[in-house]
Write an enzyme that holds these catalytic residues in place. Structure first.
Site, PDB file in Angstrom:
ATOM      1  N   LYS A  13       0.818  -1.210   0.000  1.00 39.46           N
ATOM      2  CA  LYS A  13       0.000   0.000   0.000  1.00 39.46           C
ATOM      3  C   LYS A  13       0.858   1.269   0.000  1.00 39.46           C
ATOM      4  O   LYS A  13       0.573   2.218  -0.731  1.00 39.46           O
ATOM      5  CB  LYS A  13      -0.881  -0.038   1.257  1.00 39.46           C
ATOM      6  N   ARG A  88     -12.107   3.287   9.337  1.00 37.70           N
ATOM      7  CA  ARG A  88     -11.927   1.873   9.674  1.00 37.70           C
ATOM      8  C   ARG A  88     -13.254   1.216  10.015  1.00 37.70           C
ATOM      9  O   ARG A  88     -13.354  -0.009  10.060  1.00 37.70           O
ATOM     10  CB  ARG A  88     -11.008   1.726  10.893  1.00 37.70           C
ATOM     11  N   ARG A 127      11.207 -12.269   6.305  1.00 40.32           N
ATOM     12  CA  ARG A 127      12.195 -11.255   6.658  1.00 40.32           C
ATOM     13  C   ARG A 127      13.166 -11.764   7.727  1.00 40.32           C
ATOM     14  O   ARG A 127      12.760 -12.405   8.686  1.00 40.32           O
ATOM     15  CB  ARG A 127      11.480 -10.009   7.175  1.00 40.32           C
ATOM     16  N   ARG A 160      12.322 -11.477  13.600  1.00 41.28           N
ATOM     17  CA  ARG A 160      11.698 -10.692  14.675  1.00 41.28           C
ATOM     18  C   ARG A 160      10.373 -11.352  15.087  1.00 41.28           C
ATOM     19  O   ARG A 160       9.690 -11.947  14.261  1.00 41.28           O
ATOM     20  CB  ARG A 160      11.407  -9.265  14.194  1.00 41.28           C
ATOM     21  N   ARG A 171      -2.653 -10.701  12.528  1.00 45.40           N
ATOM     22  CA  ARG A 171      -2.820  -9.351  11.958  1.00 45.40           C
ATOM     23  C   ARG A 171      -3.683  -9.384  10.699  1.00 45.40           C
ATOM     24  O   ARG A 171      -4.527  -8.514  10.488  1.00 45.40           O
ATOM     25  CB  ARG A 171      -1.456  -8.744  11.612  1.00 45.40           C
TER      26      ARG A 171
END
Ligand SMILES: [Zn+2]
Length: 214
Positions: A13, A88, A127, A160, A171
């Site tokens: 995005k 939202r 990642r 992480r 999420r």
């Protein structure tokens, strides 16, 4: 060109927003940024927002909406804007509609960048960071020469906590639950533009441009 930009974490995005800003010369209006700006500038609503933030409370809709209304009246947004992170919820979408009605304008396109959950999980869980120098890698898209070892300093690579699959799936599911009613709301109004968020950055952007009708 009044846009709302929607997309799950990892959909790209931010990258598309930058291209939209350049093409249409319109500002990105992100709730977090404009809240911080209002606080910094000490506008009446900013002072009010600061009170909530200092107490560790959520800034109520009424204040956020007021700050957005002020922001959309600024000169640089006269020909358009990209709303990011707002609305939202349906009540927020309705409040936004009232603001826009008052300004004699309307949302033209709700750009929803859509990427399959499995693809997002691959993007987001791949990642790896270097413990020593902080350099970042991706096991699929930007792998180090030697697995688990930093190319730059030979430090150890790690994942992480935020990038773990369980956290990512959580999420993604929060995003999809939160966004579903909004998608339906704007679809009903004929404003929703679904953009397939896979392929090259330029390819995706050409879909955005096409969806915007120019
Ligand atoms: Zn390193």
């Amino acid at each position: 060109m009044d846009f709302i930009l929607l997309g799950p974490p990892g959909a790209g995005k931010g990258t598309q927003a930058k291209l939209m800003i350049d093409k249409w010369d319109i500002p990105q209006v992100s709730t977090g940024d404009i809240l911080r700006a209002a606080v910094r500038e000490g506008t009446p609503l900013g002072v009010e927002a600061k009170g909530f933030m200092d107490r560790g409370e959520l800034v109520p809709d009424r204040v956020v909406i007021g700050i957005i209304a002020e922001r959309l009246k600024e000169k640089d947004a006269a020909h358009g804007f990209i709303l990011d992170g707002f609305p939202r919820t349906i009540p927020q979408a309705e409040a936004l509609q009232e603001i826009l009605d008052g300004l004699g304008r309307d949302i033209d396109h709700v750009i929803s960048i859509e990427v399959d959950d499995e693809e997002l999980v691959t993007r987001l869980t791949g990642r790896r960071m270097c413990k020593a120098c902080g350099e970042s890698f991706h096991v699929v898209f930007n792998p180090p020469v030697e697995e688990g070892v930093c190319d730059r300093c030979k430090g150890e690579l790690y994942q992480r906590d935020d990038d773990r699959e369980q956290t990512i799936r959580q999420r993604l599911s929060v995003y999809s639950e939160q966004t579903r009613p909004l998608i339906a709301y704007y679809e009903k109004q004929g404003k929703l533009r679904r953009i397939e968020g896979t392929g090259s950055i330029d390819n995706i952007f050409s879909r955005v441009v096409k969806a915007a009708g120019n």
